[in-house]
Each structure stands twice: as structure tokens, then as C-alpha cells.
Design an enzyme around this catalytic site. Structure first.
Site, mmCIF file in Angstrom:
data_model
loop_
_atom_site.group_PDB
_atom_site.id
_atom_site.type_symbol
_atom_site.label_atom_id
_atom_site.label_comp_id
_atom_site.label_asym_id
_atom_site.label_seq_id
_atom_site.Cartn_x
_atom_site.Cartn_y
_atom_site.Cartn_z
ATOM 1 N N LYS A 124 2.415 -2.817 6.137
ATOM 2 C CA LYS A 124 2.690 -2.511 4.732
ATOM 3 C C LYS A 124 4.171 -2.209 4.517
ATOM 4 O O LYS A 124 4.746 -2.600 3.504
ATOM 5 C CB LYS A 124 1.818 -1.362 4.241
ATOM 6 C CG LYS A 124 0.330 -1.684 4.298
ATOM 7 C CD LYS A 124 0.029 -3.006 3.604
ATOM 8 C CE LYS A 124 -1.353 -3.519 3.892
ATOM 9 N NZ LYS A 124 -1.627 -4.807 3.291
ATOM 10 N N TYR B 245 -1.443 -1.063 10.538
ATOM 11 C CA TYR B 245 -1.550 -1.155 9.077
ATOM 12 C C TYR B 245 -0.294 -0.613 8.412
ATOM 13 O O TYR B 245 0.285 -1.265 7.536
ATOM 14 C CB TYR B 245 -2.786 -0.385 8.604
ATOM 15 C CG TYR B 245 -3.038 -0.504 7.123
ATOM 16 C CD1 TYR B 245 -3.594 -1.668 6.595
ATOM 17 C CD2 TYR B 245 -2.726 0.528 6.264
ATOM 18 C CE1 TYR B 245 -3.837 -1.793 5.239
ATOM 19 C CE2 TYR B 245 -2.962 0.415 4.894
ATOM 20 C CZ TYR B 245 -3.516 -0.744 4.392
ATOM 21 O OH TYR B 245 -3.744 -0.864 3.044
ATOM 22 N N SER C 88 0.853 -1.193 0.000
ATOM 23 C CA SER C 88 0.000 0.000 0.000
ATOM 24 C C SER C 88 0.883 1.234 0.000
ATOM 25 O O SER C 88 2.045 1.174 0.429
ATOM 26 C CB SER C 88 -0.884 0.010 1.251
ATOM 27 O OG SER C 88 -1.506 1.268 1.426
#
Length: 108
Positions: A43, A39, A26
Site C-alpha cells: 500500500k 500488505y 489503504s
């Protein structure tokens, strides 16, 4: 991600397959957002896995790459009140290959 890359590499090496493994990450790996510690970290970790695997597998004819999609300006992304924010410009500056930062232009 690491286990998947390992397993794909094992099969490719065993069967003498030259090719590519693609990891999906991402833009948060390059431009983290507040409130997304887990998160953002995961990533960034995926990008590190990609870099490490690429270093180890390239001599065997296996490329390892990552794609890093971001928010696409659609109704589904309406929760993002500023889809064309400073964050997007920052992403383009830190990751030149991701110049769109996941935003599809109106002419697309």
C-alpha cells in the site's frame, strides 16, 4: 498498480485525453499495522507510484490521485476488536485528508 498506471497514461497521452488516474490504496500506507508487512509495504508502494506518476504526468494534463479507504465500522469488520482505536486517531493526525480514517460516523 504501476503497469495499470503506465497503460492508462499511454492511452491518455496517445489520445490527447486530459483527466485523472485514481489509485486505490489503504490507510495502512500511512498507519501500518503489526503483522502486515507485505500488505503495508504494497500500500505504501501504491502511494509512491501515485506520487511519482503525478510528478511525471501533471505537465501533460493528467492528474494522478489515490484514495485510501480504511476499516468501515460494520458487521463485516467485527474481527477488529477496537474499530475506534488509537490507530484511527493516529491516522487522522498523519493524513489530515483522511480524517475519518475510513470509519463512517453513526449519523451517516
Amino acid at each position: 498498480t504501476w503497469y495499470l498506471v503506465q497503460e492508462a497514461a499511454r492511452v491518455m497521452i496517445r489520445d490527447s485525453i486530459r483527466g485523472a488516474i485514481v489509485v486505490t490504496s489503504s490507510t495502512n500506507a500511512f498507519q501500518p499495522e503489526a503483522g502486515g508487512l507485505g500488505y503495508n509495504t504494497s500500500k505504501s508502494g501504491q502511494v509512491a507510484v501515485m506520487h511519482t506518476a503525478a510528478l511525471e504526468l501533471t505537465p501533460l494534463g493528467i492528474r494522478v490521485n489515490a484514495i485510501a479507504p480504511g476499516i468501515i465500522n460494520t458487521r463485516l469488520a467485527a474481527f477488529d476488536s477496537k474499530p475506534y482505536s488509537r490507530r484511527d486517531r493516529g491516522c487522522a493526525a498523519t493524513a489530515p485528508l483522511l480524517t475519518s480514517c475510513g470509519i463512517i460516523p453513526s449519523w451517516a
